[in-house]
Every structure is written in C-alpha cells, then in structure tokens.
Design an enzyme around this catalytic site. Structure first.
Site, mmCIF file in Angstrom:
data_model
loop_
_atom_site.group_PDB
_atom_site.id
_atom_site.type_symbol
_atom_site.label_atom_id
_atom_site.label_comp_id
_atom_site.label_asym_id
_atom_site.label_seq_id
_atom_site.Cartn_x
_atom_site.Cartn_y
_atom_site.Cartn_z
ATOM 1 N N LYS A 94 0.876 -1.177 0.000
ATOM 2 C CA LYS A 94 0.000 0.000 0.000
ATOM 3 C C LYS A 94 0.907 1.219 0.000
ATOM 4 C CE LYS A 94 -4.538 0.858 0.655
ATOM 5 N NZ LYS A 94 -5.727 0.125 0.255
ATOM 6 N N GLY A 194 -21.088 6.262 5.408
ATOM 7 C CA GLY A 194 -20.170 6.629 4.323
ATOM 8 C C GLY A 194 -20.771 6.215 2.998
ATOM 9 N N GLY A 196 -19.798 7.102 -0.167
ATOM 10 C CA GLY A 196 -18.898 7.507 -1.250
ATOM 11 C C GLY A 196 -19.008 6.532 -2.410
ATOM 12 N N VAL A 198 -18.029 3.400 -2.865
ATOM 13 C CA VAL A 198 -18.516 2.056 -2.554
ATOM 14 C C VAL A 198 -19.905 2.132 -1.917
ATOM 15 C CG1 VAL A 198 -18.081 -0.070 -1.272
ATOM 16 C CG2 VAL A 198 -16.159 1.228 -2.198
HETATM 17 P P1 NAD Z 1 -14.900 7.526 -0.693
HETATM 18 O O1 NAD Z 1 -13.874 8.509 -0.289
HETATM 19 O O2 NAD Z 1 -15.480 7.582 -2.046
HETATM 20 O O3 NAD Z 1 -16.120 7.588 0.328
HETATM 21 C C1 NAD Z 1 -15.972 7.730 1.699
HETATM 22 C C2 NAD Z 1 -17.222 8.450 2.196
HETATM 23 O O4 NAD Z 1 -17.186 8.447 3.618
HETATM 24 C C3 NAD Z 1 -17.299 9.904 1.758
HETATM 25 O O5 NAD Z 1 -18.591 10.184 1.256
HETATM 26 C C4 NAD Z 1 -17.009 10.688 3.040
HETATM 27 O O6 NAD Z 1 -17.670 11.933 3.083
HETATM 28 C C5 NAD Z 1 -17.553 9.736 4.080
HETATM 29 N N1 NAD Z 1 -17.009 9.926 5.429
HETATM 30 C C6 NAD Z 1 -15.761 10.246 5.817
HETATM 31 N N2 NAD Z 1 -15.690 10.317 7.149
HETATM 32 C C7 NAD Z 1 -16.927 10.010 7.624
HETATM 33 C C8 NAD Z 1 -17.493 9.890 8.915
HETATM 34 N N3 NAD Z 1 -16.764 10.111 9.999
HETATM 35 N N4 NAD Z 1 -18.793 9.551 9.014
HETATM 36 C C9 NAD Z 1 -19.554 9.328 7.925
HETATM 37 N N5 NAD Z 1 -19.071 9.425 6.673
HETATM 38 C C10 NAD Z 1 -17.780 9.759 6.527
HETATM 39 O O7 NAD Z 1 -14.255 6.094 -0.396
HETATM 40 P P2 NAD Z 1 -14.725 4.704 -1.003
HETATM 41 O O8 NAD Z 1 -13.917 4.409 -2.206
HETATM 42 O O9 NAD Z 1 -16.199 4.621 -1.063
HETATM 43 O O10 NAD Z 1 -14.187 3.713 0.130
HETATM 44 C C11 NAD Z 1 -14.857 3.616 1.378
HETATM 45 C C12 NAD Z 1 -14.048 2.728 2.304
HETATM 46 O O11 NAD Z 1 -13.893 1.438 1.728
HETATM 47 C C13 NAD Z 1 -12.624 3.211 2.600
HETATM 48 O O12 NAD Z 1 -12.282 2.870 3.913
HETATM 49 C C14 NAD Z 1 -11.782 2.431 1.636
HETATM 50 O O13 NAD Z 1 -10.464 2.257 2.085
HETATM 51 C C15 NAD Z 1 -12.517 1.115 1.623
HETATM 52 N N6 NAD Z 1 -12.297 0.336 0.411
HETATM 53 C C16 NAD Z 1 -12.610 0.869 -0.797
HETATM 54 C C17 NAD Z 1 -12.398 0.120 -1.942
HETATM 55 C C18 NAD Z 1 -12.767 0.657 -3.301
HETATM 56 O O14 NAD Z 1 -12.796 -0.124 -4.263
HETATM 57 N N7 NAD Z 1 -13.060 1.927 -3.441
HETATM 58 C C19 NAD Z 1 -11.862 -1.168 -1.848
HETATM 59 C C20 NAD Z 1 -11.581 -1.690 -0.590
HETATM 60 C C21 NAD Z 1 -11.791 -0.918 0.534
#
Ligand code: NAD
Length: 367
Positions: A94, A194, A196, A198
């Site tokens: 990472k 959250g 976002g 995902v």
């Molecule tokens: P993203 O940045 O698109 O979305 C994260 C969301 O969480 C955002 O809308 C943000 O405003 C919100 N957020 C942040 N802090 C918060 C809080 N305290 N309370 C409520 N909401 C909050 O990220 P993503 O790509 O959707 O990924 C989400 C999680 O999944 C991360 O931890 C990431 O590491 C993990 N993940 C993502 C992937 C992927 O394919 N994108 C793969 C494996 C793991």
C-alpha cells in the site's frame, strides 16, 4: 500483530520504523520525497510470498508523519491477508501520500509518485484508494506499467468501487444467512456509514432488494443526493452506533469499532467496505464475538476491488471479476463455520486461513 496506533504524542518514544506498533515484519518500506512537486509519500511492502505487492495509494491529510507511517504499515499488512484469503497470487502493499487531495494534489506530484513506483520494478503495484482517482492512475500509467485501476479508455478496468460494493453485498448476505438464517435482506434495517464510491453502489443493491436503508455521511450535500436518488433515510440522531438497526455497514474510514463505540452497537451483523474496521483486531474482535455480533471480516468482503484490478494484470474480464467476487459469499460462510469450530473470532479465522495459504506457498518455494 498489533494494529492500534498510539497517540501522536507517544509515537516518538519508540524506534522510528521497525519499532512501530503497526510494524509486522514488513519486507520493505520506501520513503519518497520530492522537493519540486512537494511529494511526500511512503510505500509499504508487507509480504511478497504469493506475488507482487498490490495495493492502492491513499492521499490523506495526516496530522503527522507517524500517523502516515502507521497507516501504510497497517494497510499494507491488510492487503497481504486480503489477497491471500481471496485466493489471488498477490502480496500485500500500500502507499500513502501525505496531503489534502483536494488542495495539495497536482499532476506533477502524481507523475513523480509514478516514477517512484516504477523504481521498484514491479515489486509494488499501485491502484486507487481514498484521495486518488482513476485519472490519477492514468497519469501514473504514463510513468510506470506497475499500476492498475487505469481507466477503461486507457485499457484498464476503471473504477473498482462497484465491484467492491458487490463483494460487500455478498459478504453481508452471507453474514445475514449465518446470523438470521436467511440471506434475504428485504425488510432489514441497514445503516450505511459513508456513501462515497462504494457506499453508494451498496445502497443501490440494498434498496433494490427492499432493505430499509439508513445513510450517514459527513457530506450533507451527498446525503441529500443519495437519499433522494435511492429513497434511503438519512440518519439524524447523535449516537449513530446505538441506532436500532439489524446491520451496520462501515463504508467510510477505519477503526470505527473501538473502545468508545463497541458497547453501544445494536446491530447484530457488521459488514462493510472500510479497511481496518476494528481499532484493535484482537480486543474488539473478541468483544464482538462475546456480544453475539456476526462480524464479516473487512479484508475479505471488501476484496472485490482487488479482484477487479488484479484481472487487469491477467487480461481484464468484468464478468470473470464479478463471478470471483460473488464467491465472497461462500468464503464468508466458510469463515463463520471455521470460527465457530475453533472457537475464535471471524477475524482470526480469516487471518488464519490466509496465513496458512502463505505458509504453504513458502514451503513449496523452499523445496
Ligand atoms: P470515498 O472517499 O469515495 O467515500 C468515503 C465516504 O465516507 C465519503 O462520502 C465521506 O464523506 C464519508 N465519510 C468520511 N468520514 C466520515 C465519517 N466520519 N462519518 C460518515 N461518513 C464519513 O471512499 P470509497 O472508495 O467509497 O471507500 C470507502 C471505504 O472502503 C474506505 O475505507 C476504503 O479504504 C474502503 N475500500 C474501498 C475500496 C474501493 O474499491 N473503493 C476497496 C476496498 C476498501
């Protein structure tokens, strides 16, 4: 094996790198600094027994460098087990870039980061993560071939998040099957924290199945947008963790299951996308077990993204990625059974199965 970070004020008291609490025999840690572009990044290569260390690059406004180092140590270790449990021939790595992606990120900085990745000759392969995008991966691609999550137009697999969400959905269904005796989520109250990349697709799957979805996010505009789009309820209370729900899906950042929150959790199932959901995997994993909460290990059920980007290395095929991701359902059920049979937590069960795979490969290699 310890993953809980110390308070920043305490971090300097221990050996700077190999003495960090999150250090777990990582093979290599690379510190990248470029004065001209302002790049400050750390690449963590945890283990390459099963293959090259593949894992995303996170850009985050860390309070200090110790926090960044501990994050990359934790996250890269997580990738080793994620790939191993998913059956991929990949190691764990990472990277983190220190800075606010919305303010500090420049094309020059990302290009420079790509050059650092290239200097590792394929031992580390990058991808997107929080704070980086498919466009960033395209830019990195101009500087190294050791990048995945490149856009479809540039021959890649695009944004992995929809596949990640599908895997989380599969893992959640399996956990529901284990806990409630049925994997049907219709009518179940599910809190998605959250929404976002995902979280949104997960909300889409859940609302399509008829679940009663409640969403929470720090971004108010997004809450309104997703609430309206999928007919999901917005959480308005001031104690999210004690919300009266069946399932809690952490899809924001890690360590939301910690000393402050754990005893307040009412959900009977936890299944979400966030990495490192348990602030301390041993202590909090054991408390969840004691509370009778079925916890679907994060690094297993959020593996759809890595399955998808991995397929870029062997010839991208979306249908094949989705099929492999669907199998997260079966693996999750196996882990619940293994945990019960051995009276250990689901997190320990998943780690143990993943570690066995790594040990076996090591033995084969030594022959
Ligand atoms: P993203 O940045 O698109 O979305 C994260 C969301 O969480 C955002 O809308 C943000 O405003 C919100 N957020 C942040 N802090 C918060 C809080 N305290 N309370 C409520 N909401 C909050 O990220 P993503 O790509 O959707 O990924 C989400 C999680 O999944 C991360 O931890 C990431 O590491 C993990 N993940 C993502 C992937 C992927 O394919 N994108 C793969 C494996 C793991």
């Amino acid at each position: 094996m310890i993953t809980e970070s110390l308070k920043p004020a305490e971090l300097h008291k221990i050996d700077p790198v190999f003495g960090q609490l999150s250090f777990d025999n990582h093979e290599q840690i690379v510190f990248c600094n470029d004065k001209d572009t302002g790049l400050k990044a750390i690449i963590g290569i945890h283990n390459t027994v099963l293959g090259p260390a593949l894992g995303g690059t996170r850009m985050w406004k860390y309070d200090n460098e110790w926090e960044a180092l501990n994050d990359v140590l934790r996250l890269s270790r997580g990738m080793t087990f994620k790939s191993a449990i998913t059956g991929l021939n990949l190691g764990g790595g990472k990277a983190v870039i220190i800075g606010d992606s919305k303010i500090d990120k420049t094309p020059e900085m990302i290009a420079k980061f790509g050059q650092y990745v290239n200097s590792l000759s394929g031992k580390y392969i990058t991808a997107e993560d929080v704070g980086t995008t498919t466009q960033d991966m395209d830019l990195i691609r101009e500087n190294t071939k050791f990048v995945t999550g490149v856009s479809i137009e540039k021959g890649g697999s695009g944004n992995p998040s929809p596949v990640t969400a599908y895997g989380v959905y599969m893992g959640m269904k399996a956990a529901a099957k284990y806990k409630f005796g049925t994997d049907v989520l219709e009518g179940k109250k599910i809190l998605v924290q959250g929404i976002g990349h995902v979280g949104e697709t997960l909300v889409d799957y859940l609302t399509a199945e008829g679940a009663k979805v409640i969403i929470s996010d720090i971004n108010e505009i997004r809450l309104q947008e997703i609430g309206n789009k999928y007919g999901a309820k917005i959480y308005h209370g001031d104690d999210l963790y004690s919300a009266d729900v069946d399932i809690y899906a952490p899809c924001a950042l890690g360590a939301t299951i910690n000393n402050d929150t754990i005893r307040r959790i009412k959900a009977k199932v936890i299944a979400g996308a966030a990495n490192n959901q348990l602030a301390n995997e041993n202590i909090h994993g054991a408390i969840l077990k004691e509370m009778g909460i079925a916890y679907a290990p994060d690094f297993l059920i959020n593996a759809g993204g890595i399955i998808n980007v991995y397929s870029e290395l062997v010839g991208y095929d979306n249908a094949e990625s989705m099929r492999k991701t669907e199998n997260i359902y079966n693996t999750t059920l196996e882990i619940f059974d293994y945990a019960d049979a051995n009276n250990i937590t689901t997190h320990q069960a998943a780690l143990s199965i993943a570690q066995n795979r790594i040990d076996l490969r090591k033995k084969e290699m030594a022959k």
